[in-house]
Design a protein around this motif. Structure first.
Motif, PDB file in Angstrom:
ATOM      1  N   SER A 181       1.193  38.821  52.003  1.00 47.43           N
ATOM      2  CA  SER A 181      -0.010  38.228  52.376  1.00 47.43           C
ATOM      3  C   SER A 181       0.083  38.153  53.991  1.00 47.43           C
ATOM      4  O   SER A 181       1.261  38.113  54.737  1.00 47.43           O
ATOM      5  N   ARG A 202      -1.434  35.544  55.703  1.00 44.54           N
ATOM      6  CA  ARG A 202      -1.876  34.273  55.870  1.00 44.54           C
ATOM      7  C   ARG A 202      -0.925  33.796  56.995  1.00 44.54           C
ATOM      8  O   ARG A 202       0.397  33.567  57.040  1.00 44.54           O
ATOM      9  N   ARG A 203      -1.548  32.731  58.006  1.00 42.89           N
ATOM     10  CA  ARG A 203      -0.589  31.979  58.943  1.00 42.89           C
ATOM     11  C   ARG A 203      -0.625  30.819  58.939  1.00 42.89           C
ATOM     12  O   ARG A 203       0.039  29.971  59.657  1.00 42.89           O
ATOM     13  N   GLU A 245      -3.851  26.986  54.250  1.00 37.97           N
ATOM     14  CA  GLU A 245      -4.597  28.185  53.500  1.00 37.97           C
ATOM     15  C   GLU A 245      -3.722  28.906  52.478  1.00 37.97           C
ATOM     16  O   GLU A 245      -4.341  29.598  51.543  1.00 37.97           O
ATOM     17  N   ALA A 246      -2.673  28.389  52.314  1.00 32.47           N
ATOM     18  CA  ALA A 246      -1.635  29.185  51.489  1.00 32.47           C
ATOM     19  C   ALA A 246      -1.594  28.676  49.980  1.00 32.47           C
ATOM     20  O   ALA A 246      -1.553  27.378  49.960  1.00 32.47           O
ATOM     21  N   ASP A 290       1.526  33.291  48.612  1.00 25.75           N
ATOM     22  CA  ASP A 290       1.930  33.268  50.023  1.00 25.75           C
ATOM     23  C   ASP A 290       3.565  33.031  50.064  1.00 25.75           C
ATOM     24  O   ASP A 290       4.281  33.188  51.122  1.00 25.75           O
TER      25      ASP A 290
END
Length: 261
Positions: free
Chosen positions: A145, A147-148, A152-153, A203
């Motif tokens: 993924s 995602r940062r 959100e993970a 993630d």
């Protein structure tokens, strides 16, 4: 699908064992209502799947070493190569009629996992990777993924059961991690947890007290999909008991939370 002769051999063995397990899985669902219960039946299905895999792999590569969950370890004439096999990862799910389990096969060369196959036969999802050739699910290229942000993970782990010694540490991990993220999943198959990280579905993933056959194939999948993976402690080999992995953005903050830093 293009791969080395060894990878193609692993895929063939995984598919053959997976077909056998799917056939027996339908029977397990029927056994759920019986007074005897499906436990003995499942252990036979597990052993039969490993027999199929060992026959395929060792028949074609008789000099390689072997490490299997059911049949243990055997040195090969070639000390540099070893098959690492879990014929049924997610046995408890299988036992309860839950369609989330997999066949896991890895090839180790000079201490490094160079190829891995994870076959989710119930969903017909074949994950495979070879060092330098990327990670794939069926015909689709996999990437971890992008995602940062931790909040959100979604992360995955295995929660120890039956009074295992790693339970207190895992509960502490969860207490630190849960407030920082979007959720934690515990689906009962380390092999598929790693495959899902490679596919960008999760993630990150961590677990304490796992066996080499649970995670070996997944290690190369995550790396070839662009993820980072290590032992939870710096001095740990990921396939030797405790590991953590994630995408490149989240790996360090995730690892710091799990380590309690």
């Amino acid at each position: 699908m293009q791969g080395s002769a060894n990878l193609n051999l692993m895929i063939k063995a995984a598919r053959k064992a997976g077909r056998s397990l799917v056939k027996d899985f339908r029977e397990v669902e029927n056994l759920q209502v019986s007074s005897k219960g499906p436990g003995d039946f499942v252990s036979k299905a597990d052993r039969e799947a490993e027999r199929i895999i060992r026959e395929e792999l060792m028949g074609a590569r008789p000099t390689y070493g072997w490490l299997g969950e059911e049949t243990g370890e055997a040195a090969g004439q070639d000390p540099t190569r070893r098959w690492i096999v879990d014929p049924l990862d997610g046995t408890t799910n299988y036992l309860h009629g839950l369609p989330h389990w997999a066949v896991s096969i890895a090839l180790e060369h000079k201490g490094e996992i160079v190829a891995g196959v994870i076959f989710d036969a119930a969903k017909d999802e074949l994950y495979w990777a070879e060092k330098g050739a990327g990670a794939w699910m069926n015909e689709s290229r996999l990437r971890v993924s992008g995602r940062r942000h931790m909040i959100e993970a979604i992360f995955a782990t295995g929660v120890p059961f039956g009074g295992r010694s790693t339970l207190p540490a895992t509960l502490q991990d969860l207490a630190r991690l849960m407030p920082t993220c979007a959720g934690v999943r515990r689906w009962g198959s380390a092999a598929l947890d790693l495959a899902y990280v490679a596919a960008g579905r999760y993630d990150g993933y961590w677990e304490r007290g796992v066996s080499a056959w649970d995670v070996a194939a997944g290690v190369v999948l995550v790396r070839e999909a662009g993820g980072l993976i290590s032992g939870i402690r710096e001095d740990q080999n990921p396939i030797d008991g405790s590991l953590i992995c994630g995408n490149q953005n989240l790996f360090e903050p995730f690892r710091k939370v799990i380590r309690g830093e």
